[in-house]
Design a protein around this motif. Structure first.
Motif, mmCIF file in Angstrom:
data_model
loop_
_atom_site.group_PDB
_atom_site.id
_atom_site.type_symbol
_atom_site.label_atom_id
_atom_site.label_comp_id
_atom_site.label_asym_id
_atom_site.label_seq_id
_atom_site.Cartn_x
_atom_site.Cartn_y
_atom_site.Cartn_z
ATOM 1 N N GLU A 124 -7.581 9.783 -0.436
ATOM 2 C CA GLU A 124 -7.179 11.218 -0.010
ATOM 3 C C GLU A 124 -6.265 11.469 -1.206
ATOM 4 O O GLU A 124 -6.177 12.563 -1.907
ATOM 5 N N VAL A 125 -5.143 10.644 -1.586
ATOM 6 C CA VAL A 125 -4.201 10.876 -2.366
ATOM 7 C C VAL A 125 -4.833 11.004 -4.024
ATOM 8 O O VAL A 125 -4.466 11.764 -4.715
ATOM 9 N N THR A 152 0.316 6.316 -13.735
ATOM 10 C CA THR A 152 1.684 6.720 -13.414
ATOM 11 C C THR A 152 2.633 6.363 -14.597
ATOM 12 O O THR A 152 2.633 5.498 -15.328
ATOM 13 N N ARG A 153 3.751 7.354 -14.469
ATOM 14 C CA ARG A 153 4.648 7.026 -15.526
ATOM 15 C C ARG A 153 6.101 7.151 -14.532
ATOM 16 O O ARG A 153 6.403 8.267 -14.200
ATOM 17 N N ALA A 170 0.657 -1.335 0.187
ATOM 18 C CA ALA A 170 -0.059 -0.012 0.088
ATOM 19 C C ALA A 170 1.005 1.381 -0.057
ATOM 20 O O ALA A 170 0.566 2.241 -0.669
ATOM 21 N N GLY A 171 1.849 1.229 0.682
ATOM 22 C CA GLY A 171 2.827 2.512 0.907
ATOM 23 C C GLY A 171 3.356 2.546 -0.470
ATOM 24 O O GLY A 171 3.708 3.657 -0.772
ATOM 25 N N GLU A 172 3.680 1.521 -1.079
ATOM 26 C CA GLU A 172 4.561 1.765 -2.638
ATOM 27 C C GLU A 172 3.393 2.304 -3.668
ATOM 28 O O GLU A 172 3.816 3.175 -4.556
ATOM 29 N N ILE A 173 2.209 1.863 -3.487
ATOM 30 C CA ILE A 173 1.294 2.246 -4.429
ATOM 31 C C ILE A 173 1.128 3.742 -4.028
ATOM 32 O O ILE A 173 0.986 4.624 -5.021
ATOM 33 N N LEU A 174 0.874 4.064 -2.940
ATOM 34 C CA LEU A 174 0.609 5.528 -2.474
ATOM 35 C C LEU A 174 1.669 6.406 -3.016
ATOM 36 O O LEU A 174 1.354 7.550 -3.511
ATOM 37 N N ALA A 175 2.899 5.998 -2.650
ATOM 38 C CA ALA A 175 4.044 6.911 -3.211
ATOM 39 C C ALA A 175 4.101 7.098 -4.490
ATOM 40 O O ALA A 175 4.171 8.339 -5.120
ATOM 41 N N LEU A 215 1.693 7.049 -6.616
ATOM 42 C CA LEU A 215 0.462 7.848 -7.187
ATOM 43 C C LEU A 215 0.846 9.159 -6.589
ATOM 44 O O LEU A 215 0.511 10.223 -7.388
ATOM 45 N N ARG A 216 1.451 9.404 -5.467
ATOM 46 C CA ARG A 216 1.860 10.978 -5.069
ATOM 47 C C ARG A 216 2.826 11.402 -6.162
ATOM 48 O O ARG A 216 2.761 12.588 -6.414
#
Length: 130
Positions: free
Chosen positions: A74-75, A114-115, A30-35, A37-38
């Motif tokens: 939120e992200v 994302t890219r 989850a942390g990797e995905i959120l990072a 996306l941010r």
């Protein structure tokens, strides 16, 4: 040198046929995905500009629950464009639409793209509904 549009389209189709759709060997945390996306989210305008994607990975968000789901919402809410704009841009981008079709990916399930710096495109799909 002036290259006829038909030749450009033929070259793009040949390149897309060789574009790999990566099978997800391990699910990112989850942390990797959120990072991702941010840091690397593409706006609808940027998605329209993707003309030769590197490897394309599809990541499902269906396992997000509780506080992780809240952080994800939120992200995604903080991105430049919403789901509809992202989906429309991918549908309008021939390169990504063809990749999505080859991967049997319903475009209506897409929520973000994302890219990375290396050109790898990640398509995020299947956000849980509350």
């Amino acid at each position: 040198m002036n290259v006829p549009p038909v030749l450009k389209a033929a070259v793009l189709c040949i390149a897309l046929a060789a574009t790999p759709v990566a099978a997800q060997e391990t699910t990112p945390s989850a942390g990797e995905i959120l990072a991702d996306l941010r840091q690397n989210s593409l706006s609808a305008e940027e998605i329209l500009g993707v003309d030769a994607p590197g490897p394309v990975t599809v990541v499902s968000l269906e396992d997000f629950k509780g506080s992780d789901l809240q952080r994800l919402e939120e992200v995604l809410g903080g991105t430049e464009d919403g789901f509809a704009e992202v989906q429309t841009a991918i549908e309008r981008n021939e390169a990504l639409e063809i990749v999505g079709q080859r991967g049997d990916l319903p475009l209506g399930d897409l929520v973000a793209a994302t890219r990375s710096e290396t050109g790898e495109v990640t398509l995020y799909t299947n956000i849980p509904r509350r």
